[in-house]
Design a protein around this motif. Structure first.
Motif, PDB file in Angstrom:
ATOM      1  N   TRP A  24      31.637 -18.585  -7.663  1.00  0.00           N
ATOM      2  CA  TRP A  24      30.354 -18.972  -8.239  1.00  0.00           C
ATOM      3  C   TRP A  24      30.289 -18.585  -9.700  1.00  0.00           C
ATOM      4  CZ3 TRP A  24      27.259 -21.759  -5.011  1.00  0.00           C
ATOM      5  CH2 TRP A  24      27.616 -21.750  -3.664  1.00  0.00           C
TER       6      TRP A  24
ATOM      7  N   PRO B 106      24.910 -15.870  -5.931  1.00  0.00           N
ATOM      8  CA  PRO B 106      26.249 -16.460  -5.855  1.00  0.00           C
ATOM      9  C   PRO B 106      26.747 -16.642  -4.422  1.00  0.00           C
ATOM     10  CG  PRO B 106      26.431 -14.147  -6.395  1.00  0.00           C
ATOM     11  CD  PRO B 106      24.958 -14.455  -6.366  1.00  0.00           C
TER      12      PRO B 106
ATOM     13  N   TRP C 168      23.132 -19.731 -10.589  1.00  0.00           N
ATOM     14  CA  TRP C 168      24.514 -19.793 -10.140  1.00  0.00           C
ATOM     15  C   TRP C 168      24.850 -21.204  -9.663  1.00  0.00           C
ATOM     16  CZ3 TRP C 168      27.685 -15.502 -10.457  1.00  0.00           C
ATOM     17  CH2 TRP C 168      27.054 -14.281 -10.684  1.00  0.00           C
TER      18      TRP C 168
ATOM     19  N   ASN D 211      28.439 -23.670  -8.180  1.00  0.00           N
ATOM     20  CA  ASN D 211      29.775 -23.535  -7.604  1.00  0.00           C
ATOM     21  C   ASN D 211      30.857 -23.904  -8.613  1.00  0.00           C
ATOM     22  OD1 ASN D 211      32.194 -24.478  -5.711  1.00  0.00           O
ATOM     23  ND2 ASN D 211      30.834 -23.138  -4.537  1.00  0.00           N
TER      24      ASN D 211
END
Length: 331
Positions: free
Chosen positions: A71, A36, A82, A84
């Motif tokens: 994330w 993340p 992960w 965004n």
């Protein structure tokens, strides 16, 4: 903006998680990483319209140098995937027309007699049939002090969806364009669907153009309205509407006193006091309205839900940075 009767003002709080786990990618391509952060290794790519489940979120929630440190984990096994937070939208996702204000302003006299142009379009789901993916849409219009709702409209997934409106909405535009106005020496009027004279007042509509002696019709921007085209990909109103709506979800308070965000309050997408104006516009777009008051200008962002309630955030600036944030729920 509609003035309604009951106003509840709450304090702003921390960054919310998605209210639902099922989301879709709202940008052209989205990198999948194994951790993340921006330092995570790229392991794949998602494309616009892909559906994912979000199992948890991590990060500071800060927005800095064009990057949101928030994330979403989209895998439920041992593999870490992960993406965004900034580029996902949860269902239902409300998308505004590019010409929302113009469309809204043509309600009433200039929209159809019985059917109105949809003011709000929600993406309720994404489905696949025979190898083709579709948005499932709901549409809302405010007609004769009542709400008209059409649900279950399917539109093939595309960055800009076209020709998705039911026929009565298409007919609405045709009727509006065909409408003419006359003058009887005292006021301007039109002929309604029953064949009766209906006065529209002492002044012509703003964009009326003369087509004959004492006769006018609507011109631009009515001719230019693209009501049967709706941009979805990278439409910042997806984030704007989520931002306003989630402000209420986070609060969970029945406090009737006035409150404002303090310098430590972090909202969805990293919006907070001290954020640059350009960064705010990059994330959620320009405001729906600007109100001028004695203490300065209020940049007003709001989310209307089916004309029943309104979630509103007022933002003020000093030296092009956010100096004040206030939230308001109107029902």
């Amino acid at each position: 903006m509609k003035k309604l009767s009951v106003i509840i003002i709450f304090a702003l709080a921390v960054v919310p998680a998605f209210s639902q786990t099922k989301c879709f990618v709202n940008t052209d391509f989205l990198k999948v990483r194994n951790a993340p952060s921006m330092q995570g290794t790229k392991t794949g790519t998602l494309k616009f319209g892909d559906v994912v489940n979000v199992y948890k979120t991590e990060g500071t929630g800060e927005y800095k140098n064009g990057i949101l440190d928030k994330w979403c984990l989209i895998s439920d096994g041992t593999t870490q995937k992960w993406v965004n937070y900034l580029y996902l939208s949860s269902f239902p996702a409300k998308a505004d027309y590019e010409y929302r204000k113009e469309i809204h302003n043509y309600n009433g006299y200039f929209a159809p007699w019985a059917n109105d142009i949809p003011e709000y379009v929600y993406i309720d789901d994404i489905i696949e049939e025979n190898g083709v993916k579709y948005f499932v849409l709901s549409m809302y219009a405010f007609v004769a002090f009542d709400t008209k709702t059409i649900k279950g409209i399917k539109a093939e997934i595309a960055p800009v969806i076209k020709n998705f409106l039911p026929s009565d909405y298409n007919n609405a535009i045709a009727k509006a364009k065909a409408r003419t106005f006359s003058y009887d020496g005292e006021s301007y009027y039109m002929i309604n669907k029953n064949g009766n004279k209906s006065s529209i007042g002492k002044e012509l509509p703003k964009h009326a153009i003369e087509i004959g002696k004492n006769e006018w019709k609507m011109g631009a921007p009515l001719d230019d309205l693209k009501t049967n085209e709706l941009k979805i990909q990278d439409n910042v109103t997806l984030r704007k509407n989520s931002f306003c709506r989630n402000a209420d979800d986070v609060l969970g308070s029945d406090d009737y006193e006035d409150h404002q965000a303090d310098e430590d309050t972090l909202l969805q997408y990293g919006i907070k006091i001290g954020m640059k104006k350009n960064d705010l516009f990059e994330i959620i777009g320009k405001p729906d309205e600007i109100e001028t008051e004695s203490e300065g200008e209020n940049y007003v962002y709001f989310y209307d839900f089916n004309n029943n309630c309104q979630y509103t955030v007022y933002i003020q600036f000093s030296d092009n940075k956010i100096s004040s944030i206030k939230y308001q729920f109107i029902k």
